[in-house]
Design a protein around this motif. Structure first.
Motif, PDB file in Angstrom:
ATOM      1  N   LEU A  36       0.806  -1.217   0.000  1.00 36.29           N
ATOM      2  CA  LEU A  36       0.000   0.000   0.000  1.00 36.29           C
ATOM      3  C   LEU A  36       0.843   1.274   0.000  1.00 36.29           C
ATOM      4  N   THR A  37       2.165   1.120   0.027  1.00 34.51           N
ATOM      5  CA  THR A  37       3.033   2.301  -0.044  1.00 34.51           C
ATOM      6  C   THR A  37       3.257   2.680  -1.507  1.00 34.51           C
ATOM      7  N   PHE A  38       3.590   3.960  -1.707  1.00 30.88           N
ATOM      8  CA  PHE A  38       3.830   4.433  -3.068  1.00 30.88           C
ATOM      9  C   PHE A  38       4.812   5.597  -3.047  1.00 30.88           C
ATOM     10  N   ASP A  39       5.835   5.533  -3.902  1.00 28.70           N
ATOM     11  CA  ASP A  39       6.839   6.587  -3.979  1.00 28.70           C
ATOM     12  C   ASP A  39       6.352   7.699  -4.909  1.00 28.70           C
ATOM     13  N   VAL A  40       6.096   8.855  -4.333  1.00 26.21           N
ATOM     14  CA  VAL A  40       5.692  10.022  -5.121  1.00 26.21           C
ATOM     15  C   VAL A  40       6.955  10.828  -5.407  1.00 26.21           C
ATOM     16  N   GLN A  41       7.521  10.600  -6.559  1.00 25.45           N
ATOM     17  CA  GLN A  41       8.833  11.161  -6.870  1.00 25.45           C
ATOM     18  C   GLN A  41       8.806  12.680  -6.969  1.00 25.45           C
ATOM     19  N   GLU A  42       7.725  13.244  -7.464  1.00 26.31           N
ATOM     20  CA  GLU A  42       7.684  14.702  -7.636  1.00 26.31           C
ATOM     21  C   GLU A  42       7.666  15.459  -6.314  1.00 26.31           C
ATOM     22  N   LEU A  43       7.259  14.790  -5.223  1.00 29.92           N
ATOM     23  CA  LEU A  43       7.268  15.423  -3.906  1.00 29.92           C
ATOM     24  C   LEU A  43       8.325  14.831  -2.981  1.00 29.92           C
ATOM     25  N   GLY A  44       8.958  13.738  -3.419  1.00 30.09           N
ATOM     26  CA  GLY A  44       9.993  13.112  -2.604  1.00 30.09           C
ATOM     27  C   GLY A  44       9.466  12.460  -1.344  1.00 30.09           C
ATOM     28  N   ILE A  45       8.250  11.893  -1.413  1.00 30.11           N
ATOM     29  CA  ILE A  45       7.650  11.248  -0.246  1.00 30.11           C
ATOM     30  C   ILE A  45       7.188   9.841  -0.618  1.00 30.11           C
ATOM     31  N   THR A  46       7.006   9.001   0.396  1.00 29.23           N
ATOM     32  CA  THR A  46       6.431   7.666   0.228  1.00 29.23           C
ATOM     33  C   THR A  46       5.116   7.630   0.990  1.00 29.23           C
ATOM     34  N   THR A  47       4.007   7.507   0.287  1.00 26.94           N
ATOM     35  CA  THR A  47       2.690   7.554   0.929  1.00 26.94           C
ATOM     36  C   THR A  47       2.279   6.171   1.412  1.00 26.94           C
ATOM     37  N   CYS A  48       1.321   6.160   2.321  1.00 27.45           N
ATOM     38  CA  CYS A  48       0.746   4.915   2.839  1.00 27.45           C
ATOM     39  C   CYS A  48      -0.762   4.963   2.664  1.00 27.45           C
ATOM     40  N   PHE A  49      -1.260   4.200   1.705  1.00 27.84           N
ATOM     41  CA  PHE A  49      -2.689   4.092   1.395  1.00 27.84           C
ATOM     42  C   PHE A  49      -3.314   5.435   1.014  1.00 27.84           C
ATOM     43  N   ASP A  50      -2.513   6.326   0.472  1.00 28.27           N
ATOM     44  CA  ASP A  50      -3.038   7.592  -0.037  1.00 28.27           C
ATOM     45  C   ASP A  50      -2.997   7.635  -1.558  1.00 28.27           C
ATOM     46  N   VAL A  51      -2.115   6.877  -2.168  1.00 27.56           N
ATOM     47  CA  VAL A  51      -2.076   6.719  -3.624  1.00 27.56           C
ATOM     48  C   VAL A  51      -2.116   5.220  -3.903  1.00 27.56           C
ATOM     49  N   LEU A  52      -3.227   4.768  -4.497  1.00 26.54           N
ATOM     50  CA  LEU A  52      -3.409   3.338  -4.729  1.00 26.54           C
ATOM     51  C   LEU A  52      -3.081   2.977  -6.169  1.00 26.54           C
ATOM     52  N   LYS A  53      -2.506   1.806  -6.341  1.00 27.67           N
ATOM     53  CA  LYS A  53      -2.214   1.288  -7.679  1.00 27.67           C
ATOM     54  C   LYS A  53      -3.463   0.612  -8.244  1.00 27.67           C
ATOM     55  N   LYS A  54      -3.699   0.801  -9.525  1.00 30.26           N
ATOM     56  CA  LYS A  54      -4.833   0.125 -10.153  1.00 30.26           C
ATOM     57  C   LYS A  54      -4.659  -1.386 -10.139  1.00 30.26           C
ATOM     58  N   ASP A  55      -3.396  -1.831 -10.196  1.00 32.63           N
ATOM     59  CA  ASP A  55      -3.156  -3.271 -10.175  1.00 32.63           C
ATOM     60  C   ASP A  55      -3.149  -3.845  -8.755  1.00 32.63           C
ATOM     61  N   MET A  56      -3.601  -3.040  -7.785  1.00 36.37           N
ATOM     62  CA  MET A  56      -3.824  -3.563  -6.434  1.00 36.37           C
ATOM     63  C   MET A  56      -4.837  -4.709  -6.503  1.00 36.37           C
ATOM     64  N   LEU A  57      -5.804  -4.573  -7.407  1.00 35.27           N
ATOM     65  CA  LEU A  57      -6.768  -5.634  -7.694  1.00 35.27           C
ATOM     66  C   LEU A  57      -6.690  -5.964  -9.181  1.00 35.27           C
ATOM     67  N   PRO A  58      -6.964  -7.209  -9.581  1.00 38.34           N
ATOM     68  CA  PRO A  58      -6.707  -7.647 -10.957  1.00 38.34           C
ATOM     69  C   PRO A  58      -7.515  -6.935 -12.037  1.00 38.34           C
ATOM     70  N   ASN A  59      -8.764  -6.547 -11.752  1.00 35.59           N
ATOM     71  CA  ASN A  59      -9.608  -5.919 -12.770  1.00 35.59           C
ATOM     72  C   ASN A  59     -10.699  -5.082 -12.122  1.00 35.59           C
ATOM     73  N   LEU A  60     -11.524  -4.458 -12.961  1.00 29.09           N
ATOM     74  CA  LEU A  60     -12.589  -3.591 -12.454  1.00 29.09           C
ATOM     75  C   LEU A  60     -13.639  -4.379 -11.685  1.00 29.09           C
ATOM     76  N   TYR A  61     -13.850  -5.622 -12.051  1.00 30.80           N
ATOM     77  CA  TYR A  61     -14.816  -6.452 -11.332  1.00 30.80           C
ATOM     78  C   TYR A  61     -14.357  -6.692  -9.885  1.00 30.80           C
ATOM     79  N   ALA A  62     -13.054  -6.885  -9.731  1.00 34.79           N
ATOM     80  CA  ALA A  62     -12.507  -7.067  -8.384  1.00 34.79           C
ATOM     81  C   ALA A  62     -12.643  -5.789  -7.572  1.00 34.79           C
ATOM     82  N   TRP A  63     -12.412  -4.629  -8.231  1.00 33.48           N
ATOM     83  CA  TRP A  63     -12.610  -3.350  -7.542  1.00 33.48           C
ATOM     84  C   TRP A  63     -14.076  -3.172  -7.144  1.00 33.48           C
TER      85      TRP A  63
END
Length: 339
Positions: free
Chosen positions: A164-191
Motif C-alpha cells: 500500500l506504499t507508493f513513492d511520489v517522486q515529484e514530492l519526494g515522499i512515500t505515501t501509505c494508502f493515499d495513492v493506490l495502484k490500479k493493479d492492487m486488484l486484478p480488474n474492475l470487477y474485483a474493484w
C-alpha cells in the motif's frame, strides 16, 4: 489511483499533500481522539472485564467493541506521525498494511458490533415471548464476534496482500494508502466487489438493520414502559444512529463516489474523503456512552465508582473542616490562657 511510478498527481491529491494547515488540523483531532479513546475505552474495558458480571451477550459485544477501539487508539499515533512528516511513511510496506487494516477493521467491526447489540435488544424488548428461543446466548455471542472479525478480514483482505506504499517522486515522499495502484486488484470487477463489500455489506446493510431494531424498540417502549427506561432507550438509539450518520456514513459514501469518479472520470474527492476518515474515528470516543445506556450492570458499577469517589472527597473535606475548627478553637484557648 495509478498503474505505474511515472505519473503525475491529480490536483486534489497534490493539494492535500501540500496543505500543511489541514495536515496539522487532522493530526490535532487524531491526538485528542487518541487520548479520549485510550482513557475512556481502557476504563471501560477494565469495568466490563473485571467488574461486570455475569458476562451477558450484550457485555460480550461491548468487550468486542472496546477491543477494536483500543486497537485504533494504539494505531493512531502512527497516522499522526505520518501526516506531520508531510505524508511520508518510513516504516515499510508491512507496517503500512497493518496500520491501514487496523484503521478500517475498527470502523467495520464497530458497525457490525453495534448491529449485534441492536439485534440483541430488539429480541429482548420487542420479542420477549420468544426470549428463550431466539435471543442471543453467551456462546452464540462469542461465535458472532468471531464471525464479524472473519467477515471484515475477508472483505479487507486486499489490504493485507498488497503493497500500500507508493513513492511520489515529484514530492519526494512515500505515501501509505493515499495513492493506490490500479493493479492492487486484478480488474474492475474485483474493484467493484471490494467496494461493494465495504460500502454495502459492511456499512449499508448493518445500518438498515440497526435502524430497524432501534426504531422498533422505541415504538415498543413508547406504548408500555416506564419513563426512565424509555428515556434511556431513546438516548441509546440517538447515540448509535448519531455514530452511524456522523462518523460512518460520510466516509463510506465518499469512498464510493471518489472511487467511481477516479476510475471512470479522472476526478477526485480525496480531500473530502480524508477529512471524513478523520471524523470516523470519533466513534471510539462515543462508544463508552453506548455502554452506559445499553448495560444496566455497567451503569450501576460506574455510578457506584463515581459515588465512592465523591463520598471519599466529601469525607476528606469534612475532616479538613473539623481539623480547621479544632485548630481555631485551640488557638483561641491558648490566646486566652496567655492573656
Amino acid at each position: 489511483m495509478t498503474g505505474n511510478t511515472s505519473f503525475k498527481l491529480d490536483n486534489a491529491t497534490r493539494a492535500l499533500f501540500l496543505d500543511v494547515h489541514t495536515s496539522i488540523a487532522i493530526s490535532a483531532i487524531y491526538m485528542v481522539v487518541t487520548a479520549i479513546n485510550l482513557i475512556g475505552n481502557g476504563f471501560s474495558m477494565w469495568l466490563l472485564v473485571f467488574r461486570t458480571h455475569p458476562k451477558t451477550p450484550s457485555i460480550i459485544f461491548m468487550i468486542n467493541l472496546t477491543l477494536t477501539d483500543i486497537f485504533l487508539g494504539a494505531a493512531l499515533p502512527f497516522q499522526i506521525a505520518y501526516q506531520l512528516q508531510g505524508y511520508h511513511w518510513n516504516l515499510g510496506p508491512k507496517m503500512c498494511s497493518i496500520m491501514t487494516l487496523v484503521f478500517y477493521t475498527n470502523m467495520y467491526c464497530s458497525i457490525l458490533t453495534m448491529m449485534a447489540i441492536g439485534i440483541d435488544r430488539y429480541l429482548g424488548i420487542v420479542k420477549p415471548m420468544r426470549f428463550k428461543e431466539t435471543r442471543v446466548r453467551k456462546p452464540m455471542a462469542v461465535m458472532s464476534c468471531l464471525i464479524m472479525w472473519a467477515v471484515v478480514l475477508i472483505v479487507l483482505s486486499p489490504l493485507m496482500t498488497t503493497d500500500l506504499t507508493f513513492d511520489v517522486q515529484e514530492l519526494g515522499i512515500t505515501t501509505c494508502f493515499d495513492v493506490l495502484k490500479k493493479d492492487m486488484l486484478p480488474n474492475l470487477y474485483a474493484w467493484a466487489f471490494f467496494l461493494f463489500g465495504m460500502v454495502f455489506v459492511l456499512f449499508l446493510f448493518p445500518f438498515c438493520v440497526t435502524t430497524f431494531c432501534y426504531v422498533s424498540v422505541i415504538r415498543k417502549l413508547a406504548r408500555n414502559s416506564k419513563t426512565a427506561q424509555k428515556a434511556r432507550a431513546i438516548r441509546l438509539a440517538f447515540i448509535v444512529l448519531l455514530v452511524f450518520t456522523f462518523c460512518f456514513a460520510p466516509s463510506n459514501i465518499l469512498l464510493l463516489i471518489h472511487t467511481v469518479l477516479r476510475l471512470f472520470y479522472g476526478k477526485s474527492l480525496y480531500m473530502a474523503y480524508k477529512l471524513s476518515l478523520c471524523f470516523s474515528c470519533l466513534n471510539s470516543c462515543l462508544d463508552p456512552f453506548i455502554y452506559y445506556f445499553a448495560s444496566k450492570d455497567f451503569r450501576q458499577k460506574l455510578r457506584r465508582i463515581i459515588n465512592l469517589r465523591s463520598l471519599s472527597s466529601m469525607d476528606s473535606m469534612k475532616m479538613e473542616h473539623k481539623e480547621s475548627f479544632y485548630s481555631t478553637h485551640n488557638t483561641v484557648g491558648l490566646e486566652a490562657e496567655h492573656r
